[in-house]
Design a protein around this motif. Structure first.
Motif, PDB file in Angstrom:
ATOM      1  N   ALA A 170      -4.705  14.796 -49.905  1.00  0.00           N
ATOM      2  CA  ALA A 170      -4.998  16.075 -50.546  1.00  0.00           C
ATOM      3  C   ALA A 170      -5.066  15.928 -52.062  1.00  0.00           C
ATOM      4  O   ALA A 170      -5.908  16.543 -52.727  1.00  0.00           O
ATOM      5  N   VAL A 171      -4.187  15.099 -52.619  1.00  0.00           N
ATOM      6  CA  VAL A 171      -4.206  14.841 -54.065  1.00  0.00           C
ATOM      7  C   VAL A 171      -5.525  14.182 -54.463  1.00  0.00           C
ATOM      8  O   VAL A 171      -6.167  14.559 -55.453  1.00  0.00           O
ATOM      9  N   VAL A 172      -5.946  13.197 -53.700  1.00  0.00           N
ATOM     10  CA  VAL A 172      -7.191  12.490 -53.997  1.00  0.00           C
ATOM     11  C   VAL A 172      -8.375  13.445 -53.929  1.00  0.00           C
ATOM     12  O   VAL A 172      -9.300  13.376 -54.754  1.00  0.00           O
ATOM     13  N   TRP A 173      -8.353  14.347 -52.967  1.00  0.00           N
ATOM     14  CA  TRP A 173      -9.435  15.329 -52.865  1.00  0.00           C
ATOM     15  C   TRP A 173      -9.514  16.193 -54.117  1.00  0.00           C
ATOM     16  O   TRP A 173     -10.610  16.524 -54.588  1.00  0.00           O
ATOM     17  N   GLU A 174      -8.351  16.577 -54.652  1.00  0.00           N
ATOM     18  CA  GLU A 174      -8.370  17.382 -55.875  1.00  0.00           C
ATOM     19  C   GLU A 174      -8.961  16.582 -57.038  1.00  0.00           C
ATOM     20  O   GLU A 174      -9.669  17.129 -57.878  1.00  0.00           O
ATOM     21  N   MET A 175      -8.677  15.284 -57.075  1.00  0.00           N
ATOM     22  CA  MET A 175      -9.286  14.429 -58.102  1.00  0.00           C
ATOM     23  C   MET A 175     -10.809  14.408 -57.954  1.00  0.00           C
ATOM     24  O   MET A 175     -11.547  14.434 -58.936  1.00  0.00           O
ATOM     25  N   GLU A 176     -11.258  14.356 -56.709  1.00  0.00           N
ATOM     26  CA  GLU A 176     -12.697  14.358 -56.451  1.00  0.00           C
ATOM     27  C   GLU A 176     -13.335  15.659 -56.937  1.00  0.00           C
ATOM     28  O   GLU A 176     -14.422  15.650 -57.541  1.00  0.00           O
ATOM     29  N   ARG A 177     -12.673  16.764 -56.687  1.00  0.00           N
ATOM     30  CA  ARG A 177     -13.219  18.049 -57.133  1.00  0.00           C
ATOM     31  C   ARG A 177     -13.297  18.118 -58.653  1.00  0.00           C
ATOM     32  O   ARG A 177     -14.304  18.556 -59.218  1.00  0.00           O
ATOM     33  N   LEU A 178     -12.224  17.719 -59.311  1.00  0.00           N
ATOM     34  CA  LEU A 178     -12.221  17.733 -60.774  1.00  0.00           C
ATOM     35  C   LEU A 178     -13.328  16.835 -61.327  1.00  0.00           C
ATOM     36  O   LEU A 178     -13.988  17.178 -62.317  1.00  0.00           O
ATOM     37  N   THR A 179     -13.546  15.695 -60.698  1.00  0.00           N
ATOM     38  CA  THR A 179     -14.572  14.772 -61.176  1.00  0.00           C
ATOM     39  C   THR A 179     -15.957  15.390 -61.069  1.00  0.00           C
ATOM     40  O   THR A 179     -16.789  15.239 -61.972  1.00  0.00           O
ATOM     41  N   VAL A 180     -16.228  16.076 -59.971  1.00  0.00           N
ATOM     42  CA  VAL A 180     -17.527  16.737 -59.818  1.00  0.00           C
ATOM     43  C   VAL A 180     -17.724  17.781 -60.918  1.00  0.00           C
ATOM     44  O   VAL A 180     -18.807  17.875 -61.523  1.00  0.00           O
ATOM     45  N   ILE A 181     -16.695  18.559 -61.206  1.00  0.00           N
ATOM     46  CA  ILE A 181     -16.792  19.579 -62.255  1.00  0.00           C
ATOM     47  C   ILE A 181     -17.078  18.930 -63.598  1.00  0.00           C
ATOM     48  O   ILE A 181     -17.963  19.361 -64.357  1.00  0.00           O
ATOM     49  N   VAL A 182     -16.342  17.880 -63.908  1.00  0.00           N
ATOM     50  CA  VAL A 182     -16.502  17.210 -65.199  1.00  0.00           C
ATOM     51  C   VAL A 182     -17.897  16.586 -65.321  1.00  0.00           C
ATOM     52  O   VAL A 182     -18.493  16.584 -66.395  1.00  0.00           O
ATOM     53  N   ARG A 183     -18.437  16.071 -64.223  1.00  0.00           N
ATOM     54  CA  ARG A 183     -19.746  15.410 -64.271  1.00  0.00           C
ATOM     55  C   ARG A 183     -20.908  16.376 -64.420  1.00  0.00           C
ATOM     56  O   ARG A 183     -21.865  16.089 -65.142  1.00  0.00           O
ATOM     57  N   PHE A 184     -20.842  17.515 -63.750  1.00  0.00           N
ATOM     58  CA  PHE A 184     -22.056  18.309 -63.593  1.00  0.00           C
ATOM     59  C   PHE A 184     -22.039  19.656 -64.293  1.00  0.00           C
ATOM     60  O   PHE A 184     -23.081  20.310 -64.351  1.00  0.00           O
ATOM     61  N   LEU A 185     -20.901  20.083 -64.827  1.00  0.00           N
ATOM     62  CA  LEU A 185     -20.875  21.356 -65.554  1.00  0.00           C
ATOM     63  C   LEU A 185     -21.102  21.056 -67.032  1.00  0.00           C
ATOM     64  O   LEU A 185     -20.167  20.862 -67.796  1.00  0.00           O
TER      65      LEU A 185
END
Length: 594
Positions: free
Chosen positions: A258-273
Motif C-alpha cells: 500500500a505504501v508503494v502504491w502511494e509512491m506510484e500515485r505521487l510520482t504520476v502527479i509529479v510527472r504529469f501535472l
C-alpha cells in the motif's frame, strides 16, 4: 477479424493465436490506408458496420423475449476493431461515418459483452483527437467509459480511453469532470466496493489523464488556480500515508504494498501535472512547479519515516528515488533547491545503512540536474565522496563486487556522470585514482550491466581528458596535472585489462557499442596519448597471434577512425578466439592420443 462463434470455449493459447492474427489483419488494413487513403477505407468499413448493425437488429427482433448471444455481436466488434486500426489516417473533419459510429452505434450496443466493450473503449480512445473537435459527442462518453469499470476485464481499456481523451484540449476542459470520476472510482477502491475496485495500474492510468486534463486547463486559462484541484488529488494520498505510518511495526507485505502504491500515485502527479512553461515569467517557477515543490516538502517527513521503517526494502527505495527524480525534473533546479540538501543527506544515510543501489541512482539524478551549476559542485562532490566511502567499505574484493552487481553498476554510472558534468573536484582528489583501480576490478565481473557501468566510467574519464587536450573545457593547472598523473600511473593497468577482454581472459559484454565499450576507451586513449598507449598495448597483447597483433597495431599507428578502429578490434578478438579454439582442440587431441 471476426471472432469465431466458440471463442469463449477455446483454450487460452488458441485465443492468443486468434488475437495475433487479428493484429496482422489490422496491419494489412492500415497498409490499405497508406495506399488508398483513410477516407475510402473508412467509408467501406462504415458500410459494413451498417450491414452488421442491421443484421443485429433483425436478430434482436427475432428474439423479443430473450437476449442475443454474445457471438451475435462479433461482426460489429470486428468492424470497430478495424475502425480502431485506421484511426491515425482519419482527418479530424470527417463528418459522415464517425458521427454514425459515436452516436447511432456505440451507445446503443450492450454494455455487458466484455470483448465488445473492450473494443468499444479502445475505439473511443483512438479517436480522441476527432472527438476533441466534435465535443457534442463527448458528453455521454465519460459516463459510458465509467460504466466499463463494472464489466469484467474491461477496466484497463476504459482507463486507457479516459487518459487518451484527457490528452487533448477540450472546450469545455475535462479537468473537473474527469477529477470527479477519479474521486468516485478511488473511493470505491479504498472501500473495496464492487464493482468499482480498480487495479492499481488502471487507477494510475486514469490519474495520469486527470493530471494532463488539469494541465491543459491551466494552458487555456492562465489565471486558473490549480491548487484546489491539486489538493483534491494529493490530500487523500497524504491521509492514507499518515494512516499507514500510524500502524507501528507493521512490516506486512500488504502494508508495504500500500505504501508503494502511494509512491506510484505521487510520482504520476509529479510527472504529469505541469503548467505550460510560457506561464512562467522572468524565469520564475510556474505555479504547478511551485505546487509540486510544496508537495515534496509536505510529504518529506513521511517519506523519511518510511525509509527508516523499511531500510532494506529495495522496491520502496526505488520508488522514492524515482519520485524525487521526476520531482527534480518537473520542478526545475530553482524550485527543488530547498530540497536538495535534505535529499542528499537522506541518500547518504540510507545507503550507508542499506547499501541499496536505488540510492546511488538518486544521487546520479542530483548530478544530472545540478551538476552544471558551479555553486552546487562542492556539495555534489561531498555526496559522491561519502557514497564512495560506503561502497569501498562494503565491497572490498572481487567476490563482493560479484555478489552486488547492481551496486557496482549504479556506482560507476554515478561516477561516470560526475566525470561528465563536474569532474574537476574528483580529478584533483586522491579518490580519483582509487576509483580507477576499483574500476579495473569491475572489469572482471561476469555481469553485463555492471561491466557496462564500469566501462562507461572509464570512457567518460578518457573523454574528459580529450576535452582538456582540445581546450573544450576550462580547467585548472592542478586538474590537468592530476589527470595526467592518473593516466600515466593507472593507464597501463587499464589497457592491460582491456587487452585481457580482447584476448578472451575477461568477460566481453561491451566490445564496441554505446557509451562505454572496450574499443571506445582504447580509441580515445590513442587519441589522447598515442605513444604511451601503443607502448602499453604492445606489452599487453604480446601473447596474441602475430596476424591479430599486426592488424590491431596498424589501427593504432594509423590513427584509424572510430568505425575502422572498431572493425580492427572485432577482427583482433575474432582471431584470438579462433587461435584459442585451435589451441584447446590440439590439447584435447593430445590427451586422447596419450
Amino acid at each position: 477479424m471476426k471472432y469465431p462463434s466458440d471463442i469463449e470455449d477455446l483454450r487460452q493459447d488458441q485465443i492468443e493465436d486468434y488475437e495475433r492474427d487479428r493484429f496482422y489483419v489490422a496491419d494489412t488494413v492500415e497498409d490499405c490506408c497508406r495506399l488508398l487513403g483513410g477516407n475510402d477505407i473508412l467509408r467501406n468499413l462504415g458500410e459494413r458496420l451498417q450491414q452488421e448493425c442491421q443484421q443485429l437488429s433483425s436478430n434482436v427482433a427475432a428474439h423479443p423475449s430473450g437476449s442475443v448471444a454474445a457471438e451475435g455481436y462479433h461482426g460489429v466488434e470486428a468492424c470497430l476493431f478495424a475502425f480502431k486500426a485506421i484511426a491515425r489516417y482519419i482527418p479530424n473533419d470527417e463528418d459522415v461515418v464517425l458521427p454514425f459510429v459515436f452516436s447511432a452505434v456505440l451507445l446503443q450496443l450492450p454494455a455487458d459483452v466484455p470483448r465488445l466493450r473492450c473494443t468499444m473503449n479502445l475505439t473511443v480512445g483512438k479517436y480522441a483527437a476527432w472527438l476533441g473537435t466534435h465535443s457534442q459527442y463527448l458528453q455521454p462518453l465519460l459516463p459510458y467509459l465509467a460504466q466499463g469499470f463494472a464489466v469484467q476485464n474491461c477496466a484497463a481499456s476504459a482507463a486507457l480511453a479516459i487518459k487518451q481523451l484527457c490528452e487533448y484540449c477540450w472546450d469545455p476542459p475535462l479537468g473537473e469532470p474527469v477529477l470527479e470520476l477519479y474521486e468516485q472510482l478511488t473511493q470505491g477502491q479504498q472501500n473495496r466496493i464492487a464493482p468499482n475496485y480498480l487495479e492499481i495500474r488502471d487507477e494510475l492510468t486514469i490519474l495520469e489523464g486527470v493530471c494532463k486534463a488539469i494541465a491543459r486547463e491551466l494552458g487555456q486559462n492562465y489565471k486558473a488556480d490549480p491548487s484546489v484541484m491539486f489538493g483534491r488529488i494529493v490530500t487523500p494520498i497524504g491521509n492514507r500515508l499518515v494512516a499507514l505510518l500510524a500502524v507501528q511495526n507493521d512490516s506486512s507485505s500488504n502494508s508495504l504494498k500500500a505504501v508503494v502504491w502511494e509512491m506510484e500515485r505521487l510520482t504520476v502527479i509529479v510527472r504529469f501535472l505541469k503548467s505550460p512553461r510560457n506561464i512562467s515569467r522572468n524565469g520564475e517557477p510556474t505555479l504547478s512547479e511551485t505546487l509540486i515543490a510544496e508537495l515534496m516538502m509536505q510529504v518529506w517527513d513521511l517519506l523519511d519515516t518510511l525509509t527508516l521503517q523499511h531500510p532494506t526494502d529495495n522496491n520502496l527505495a526505488e520508488k522514492i528515488c524515482r519520485l524525487h527524480k521526476h520531482a527534480m525534473r518537473s520542478c526545475g533546479s530553482r524550485a527543488y533547491t530547498p530540497l536538495l540538501d535534505p535529499f542528499m543527506t537522506q541518500v547518504v544515510r540510507n545507503f550507508r545503512q542499506s547499501c541499496l543501489s536505488p540510492y546511488l541512482y538518486g544521487a546520479s539524478i542530483c548530478i544530472t540536474e545540478f551538476g552544471h551549476d558551479p555553486t552546487f559542485v562542492p556539495k555534489l562532490f561531498e555526496l559522491i565522496s561519502e557514497l564512495s566511502t560506503t561502497v569501498f567499505t562494503r565491497l572490498t574484493s572481487l567476490e563482493d563486487f560479484t555478489q552486488h552487481p547492481d551496486v557496482v553498476e549504479e556506482y560507476f554510472y554515478l561516477i561516470g556522470r560526475f566525470m561528465t558534468y563536474c569532474p574537476e573536484p574528483l580529478v584533483v582528489s586522491p579518490l580519483f585514482r582509487t576509483i580507477i583501480q576499483w574500476a579495473i576490478v569491475g572489469l572482471h565481473i561476469h555481469h553485463r550491466e555492471a561491466n557496462k557501468g564500469t566501462l562507461n566510467f572509464l570512457e567518460n574519464t578518457v573523454s574528459f581528458g580529450l576535452s582538456i587536450a582540445q581546450s573544450n573545457v576550462h580547467t585548472s593547472e592542478a586538474c590537468k596535472a592530476a589527470f595526467h598523473q592518473a593516466i600515466v600511473v593507472e593507464g597501463p593497468s587499464v589497457v592491460n585489462n582491456l587487452a585481457l577482454v580482447l584476448l578472451g581472459d575477461l568477460p566481453a559484454y561491451c566490445l564496441d557499442q554505446g557509451s562505454g565499450s572496450v574499443a571506445g576507451i582504447l580509441w580515445k586513449l590513442n587519441t589522447l596519448c598515442a605513444e604511451l598507449v601503443r607502448q602499453w598495448v604492445v606489452m599487453a597483447i604480446s601473447e596474441a597471434p602475430d596476424e591479430a597483433k599486426n592488424e590491431l597495431m596498424k589501427a593504432f599507428i594509423m590513427m584509424a577512425g572510430r568505425d575502422d578502429f572498431n572493425a580492427a578490434v572485432r577482427q583482433f578478438k575474432s582471431l584470438c578466439e579462433r587461435s584459442r579454439r585451435l589451441h584447446q582442440g590440439s590439447l584435447g587431441n593430445g590427451r586422447v592420443v596419450a
